[in-house]
Design an enzyme around this catalytic site. Structure first.
Site, PDB file in Angstrom:
ATOM      1  N   TYR A 450       0.104  -5.090  13.106  1.00  0.00           N
ATOM      2  CA  TYR A 450       0.486  -4.113  14.058  1.00  0.00           C
ATOM      3  C   TYR A 450       1.434  -4.290  15.141  1.00  0.00           C
ATOM      4  CZ  TYR A 450      -3.603  -2.279  10.944  1.00  0.00           C
ATOM      5  OH  TYR A 450      -4.461  -1.889   9.976  1.00  0.00           O
TER       6      TYR A 450
HETATM    7  C1  LIG Z   1       4.430   3.062   7.001  1.00  0.00           C
HETATM    8  C2  LIG Z   1       3.764   1.757   7.296  1.00  0.00           C
HETATM    9  C3  LIG Z   1       2.684   1.638   6.626  1.00  0.00           C
HETATM   10  C4  LIG Z   1       1.772   0.401   6.774  1.00  0.00           C
HETATM   11  N1  LIG Z   1       0.630   0.439   6.298  1.00  0.00           N
HETATM   12  C5  LIG Z   1      -0.125  -0.655   6.444  1.00  0.00           C
HETATM   13  C6  LIG Z   1      -1.402  -0.851   5.661  1.00  0.00           C
HETATM   14  O1  LIG Z   1      -1.943   0.059   5.112  1.00  0.00           O
HETATM   15  N2  LIG Z   1      -2.211  -1.865   6.059  1.00  0.00           N
HETATM   16  C7  LIG Z   1      -1.607  -2.915   6.898  1.00  0.00           C
HETATM   17  O2  LIG Z   1      -2.362  -4.016   7.014  1.00  0.00           O
HETATM   18  N3  LIG Z   1      -0.387  -3.069   7.442  1.00  0.00           N
HETATM   19  C8  LIG Z   1       0.124  -1.751   7.285  1.00  0.00           C
HETATM   20  N4  LIG Z   1       1.645  -1.638   7.834  1.00  0.00           N
HETATM   21  C9  LIG Z   1       2.118  -2.753   8.726  1.00  0.00           C
HETATM   22  C10 LIG Z   1       2.488  -3.994   7.852  1.00  0.00           C
HETATM   23  O3  LIG Z   1       1.502  -4.545   7.208  1.00  0.00           O
HETATM   24  C11 LIG Z   1       3.244  -4.842   8.659  1.00  0.00           C
HETATM   25  O4  LIG Z   1       4.401  -4.290   9.296  1.00  0.00           O
HETATM   26  C12 LIG Z   1       3.960  -5.797   7.487  1.00  0.00           C
HETATM   27  O5  LIG Z   1       4.437  -7.072   8.395  1.00  0.00           O
HETATM   28  C13 LIG Z   1       5.102  -5.287   6.910  1.00  0.00           C
HETATM   29  O6  LIG Z   1       5.670  -6.238   5.923  1.00  0.00           O
HETATM   30  P1  LIG Z   1       7.120  -5.920   5.317  1.00  0.00           P
HETATM   31  O7  LIG Z   1       7.569  -7.109   4.564  1.00  0.00           O
HETATM   32  O8  LIG Z   1       7.130  -4.696   4.728  1.00  0.00           O
HETATM   33  O9  LIG Z   1       7.997  -5.808   6.885  1.00  0.00           O
HETATM   34  P2  LIG Z   1       9.180  -6.645   7.574  1.00  0.00           P
HETATM   35  O10 LIG Z   1       9.505  -5.613   8.588  1.00  0.00           O
HETATM   36  O11 LIG Z   1      10.235  -6.767   6.463  1.00  0.00           O
HETATM   37  O12 LIG Z   1       8.830  -7.971   8.080  1.00  0.00           O
HETATM   38  C14 LIG Z   1       7.795  -8.078   9.172  1.00  0.00           C
HETATM   39  C15 LIG Z   1       7.948  -9.461   9.611  1.00  0.00           C
HETATM   40  O13 LIG Z   1       7.932 -10.413   8.789  1.00  0.00           O
HETATM   41  C16 LIG Z   1       9.073 -11.363   8.825  1.00  0.00           C
HETATM   42  N5  LIG Z   1       9.240 -11.203   7.393  1.00  0.00           N
HETATM   43  C17 LIG Z   1       9.487 -10.484   6.479  1.00  0.00           C
HETATM   44  N6  LIG Z   1       9.738 -11.188   5.078  1.00  0.00           N
HETATM   45  C18 LIG Z   1       9.699 -12.232   5.383  1.00  0.00           C
HETATM   46  C19 LIG Z   1      10.046 -13.782   4.591  1.00  0.00           C
HETATM   47  N7  LIG Z   1      10.181 -13.416   3.409  1.00  0.00           N
HETATM   48  N8  LIG Z   1       9.909 -14.873   5.088  1.00  0.00           N
HETATM   49  C20 LIG Z   1       9.522 -15.035   6.464  1.00  0.00           C
HETATM   50  N9  LIG Z   1       9.366 -13.929   7.248  1.00  0.00           N
HETATM   51  C21 LIG Z   1       9.584 -12.711   6.893  1.00  0.00           C
HETATM   52  C22 LIG Z   1      10.074 -10.289   9.324  1.00  0.00           C
HETATM   53  O14 LIG Z   1      11.200 -10.776   9.954  1.00  0.00           O
HETATM   54  C23 LIG Z   1       9.349  -9.703  10.543  1.00  0.00           C
HETATM   55  O15 LIG Z   1       9.141 -10.314  11.500  1.00  0.00           O
HETATM   56  C24 LIG Z   1       2.452  -0.671   7.520  1.00  0.00           C
HETATM   57  C25 LIG Z   1       3.460  -0.310   8.269  1.00  0.00           C
HETATM   58  C26 LIG Z   1       4.258   0.915   8.051  1.00  0.00           C
HETATM   59  C27 LIG Z   1       5.708   1.011   8.602  1.00  0.00           C
END
Ligand SMILES: Cc1cc2nc3c(=O)[nH]c(=O)nc-3n(C[C@H](O)[C@H](O)[C@H](O)COP(=O)(O)OP(=O)(O)OC[C@H]3O[C@@H](n4cnc5c(N)ncnc54)[C@H](O)[C@@H]3O)c2cc1C
Ligand SMILES: *[C@@H]1O[C@H](CO)[C@@H](O)[C@H](O)[C@H]1NC(C)=O
Ligand SMILES: *[C@@H]1O[C@H](CO)[C@@H](O)[C@H](O)[C@H]1NC(C)=O
Ligand SMILES: *[C@@H]1O[C@H](CO)[C@@H](O)[C@H](O)[C@H]1NC(C)=O
Length: 507
Positions: A450
């Site tokens: 979060y």
């Molecule tokens: C609409 C919405 C709904 C959500 N719902 C939930 C939920 O139901 N439950 C929950 O627990 N969380 C929820 N989240 C939060 C979510 O779990 C985190 O934001 C999570 O980090 C998102 O992962 P991502 O790959 O989509 O994000 P990204 O924005 O792509 O990455 C998040 C972070 O991880 C890093 N990262 C991404 N990919 C890699 C990789 N391959 N290797 C190394 N670092 C990497 C990025 O640089 C960044 O620092 C939600 C967020 C949003 C916007």
């Protein structure tokens, strides 16, 4: 007339600076692109993965994974290049070339970072976008799966359900969340391996993978689920004794059987009994790995004030429970989980942990503050169960034992611009301030997934241990020190960095 002179000077100085920085950026772009081309294999051409602002698809590629409209503004800083890796070798080329010139790299999988850290920076930067690398290989015979980082949770849940109706995976509710950021952010204990570098394994599992490298894929343990699970969603307002029910819930939630999970979503709605008055509504949202008969008896024993009956319950499959939890009609075709785009809003999130039940008078006081503010919602997510049985040092994620539940502050709005953002972010901070007496202290703990830059940032380009410790202790408590040591060993030049990454030790 004379007074306009200095303005002209300033203006021309500014435009000269702008010109210099544009030239610097385009020179940087040119040498970087050349390096990428030089470092790619002829069998996996990299040119089709490169998007610079001149490319007509640049904007749509950039916007395709923006999940917070606050960072889709014209004033949001944009990358000088996006690399949509099509092959592992493209990831390697990106690292080699960016490291050579110490260019800021942002890694994006699903783009759900609440503060946009995967695709925004205050310094010139490029985005390594993983969305094309999203293969999922489910192996029921070993009850495991390999999942590439660019996959979404919905894709993972769906692929598991294609192979088995008695297996699932416990992770986030929202199906469009990316595997890459989500599993790297931790809190989920079924990750057993990741492809790339084994020595980083402890750190990457919840330490914020972006501080340590690029995760290409995770190996996860599937979890057995019964063929039939039961869900319910029951809403009660203050006039319907919501406070009594929350009070019962908070005393039992962390001690309920491991196969029962009840989340509370708390918002402000119009009162149905008194026109022009607002009330608080608490929605009890539940997943039970069993049938409705047993669920009702457990509920009536532990939270009798809710008065749950079998008619409130829906028996369904695990995969359909995923639809129910995310507010999709439960009878929809399950392949809606393959849809990668959620409905988009402007948003702000914050988190807290609660270690002791909140006194009844405290709950009533919080409801009144929520009614004043109207917009921010609270989500209470219970801890305990199996989570409390795992040592706090087993993974970087430290918030298990001793926590009754996690709070998520949820504020959504629909107008662009800084004024609206400041207003709604202000409301969220106000509610967070009101909660101070009831939540963890020294440190006031927070959940990495979060993401909340109010907790402090490390300024890109001049990363400091002192700045990093401020947010690091809140996200990782005592595990922060171990993460710093691993970081210093494996990435001494601090190449893998962002505004809230793990810093290296000071010299
Ligand atoms: C609409 C919405 C709904 C959500 N719902 C939930 C939920 O139901 N439950 C929950 O627990 N969380 C929820 N989240 C939060 C979510 O779990 C985190 O934001 C999570 O980090 C998102 O992962 P991502 O790959 O989509 O994000 P990204 O924005 O792509 O990455 C998040 C972070 O991880 C890093 N990262 C991404 N990919 C890699 C990789 N391959 N290797 C190394 N670092 C990497 C990025 O640089 C960044 O620092 C939600 C967020 C949003 C916007
Ligand atoms: C994001 O911004 C662009 C450019 O202003 C706009 O065209 C697009 O509609 C925006 N996306 C959303 C979902 O609002
Ligand atoms: C609220 O609780 C009181 C006292 O226990 C009870 O009499 C009343 O019926 C309840 N109201 C509702 C709407 O459940
Ligand atoms: C709530 O009440 C206000 C007036 O007090 C009204 O404008 C609004 O539409 C109502 N909202 C809903 C969801 O009924």
């Amino acid at each position: 007339m004379a007074t306009s002179r200095p303005n002209v000077v300033v203006f021309s100085l500014l435009s000269a600076l702008l010109l210099v920085s544009t030239m610097a950026a385009s020179a940087m772009e040119e040498t970087f692109v050349q390096c990428l081309l030089d470092n790619s294999h002829p069998s996996h051409p990299i040119s089709e993965a490169i998007f610079t602002p001149q490319n007509p698809s640049y904007s749509s590629v950039l916007q395709s994974s923006i999940r917070n409209l606050r960072f889709n503004e014209t004033f949001t800083p944009k990358p000088f290049l996006i690399l949509t890796a099509l092959h592992q070798s493209h990831v390697q080329a990106a690292i080699v070339c960016a490291k050579r010139d110490n260019i800021q790299m942002k890694i994006r999988s699903g783009g759900h970072d609440y503060e946009g850290l995967s695709y925004v920076a205050a310094v010139p930067f490029f985005v390594l976008d993983m969305f094309n690398l999203r293969a999922i290989d489910v192996d029921i015979s070993t009850e495991t799966a390999w999942v590439q980082s660019g996959a979404t949770l919905g894709e993972l849940y769906y692929r598991i359900s294609e192979k088995s109706n008695v297996h699932g995976f416990p992770a986030g509710v929202c199906p469009t969340v990316g595997v890459g950021g989500h599993l790297g952010g931790g809190g989920y204990d079924s990750t057993i391996e990741n492809r790339w570098v084994k020595i980083f394994f402890w750190a990457i599992r919840g330490g914020g993978a972006a501080s340590f490298g690029v995760v290409l894929a995770y190996k996860i343990n599937l979890v057995r689920v019964p063929e039939t699970v039961t869900v319910f969603s029951v809403a009660k307002t203050l006039e319907e004794n919501a406070t009594d029910i929350v009070d019962q819930w908070q005393h039992v939630a962390s001690k309920l059987p491991n196969d029962l999970f009840i989340r509370l979503v708390i918002d402000v709605v119009n009162s149905s009994t008194q026109a022009d008055r607002k009330t608080v509504r608490v929605t009890f949202l539940s997943l039970f790995l069993g049938d409705s008969k047993r669920l009702v008896s457990i509920m009536n024993e532990n939270i009798p004030a809710l008065g749950l009956s079998e008619s409130d319950c829906i028996e369904t499959s695990w995969i359909r429970s995923v639809l129910f939890w995310t507010n999709i009609a439960i009878n929809s075709p399950t392949d809606v989980l393959l849809n990668r785009t959620p409905s988009l809003v402007y948003l702000k999130r914050k988190s807290d942990y609660v270690k002791e039940p909140i006194p009844r008078a405290g709950l009533e006081w919080i409801w009144q503050r929520m009614i004043e503010l109207q917009v921010p919602q609270l989500i209470f997510n219970p801890y305990g169960g199996e989570m409390a049985e795992i040592a706090p040092t087993a993974t970087p994620f430290p918030h298990r034992e001793g926590n009754l539940w996690k709070i998520q502050y949820v504020t959504n709005w629909n107008q662009g611009g800084l004024e609206a953002a400041n207003y709604y972010i202000g409301l969220t901070r106000k509610l967070y301030g009101y909660m101070t007496p009831f939540v963890s202290k020294n440190p006031r703990e927070a959940f990495l997934n979060y993401r909340d830059t109010d907790l402090g940032v490390n300024h890109n380009g001049r990363q400091s241990y002192v700045e990093g410790r401020v947010y690091g202790i809140k996200y990782f408590k005592a595990n922060f020190n171990r993460l710093v040591h691993i970081k210093t060993k494996v990435d001494p030049s601090n190449f893998f960095r962002n505004e809230q990454s793990i810093p290296t030790l000071p010299y």
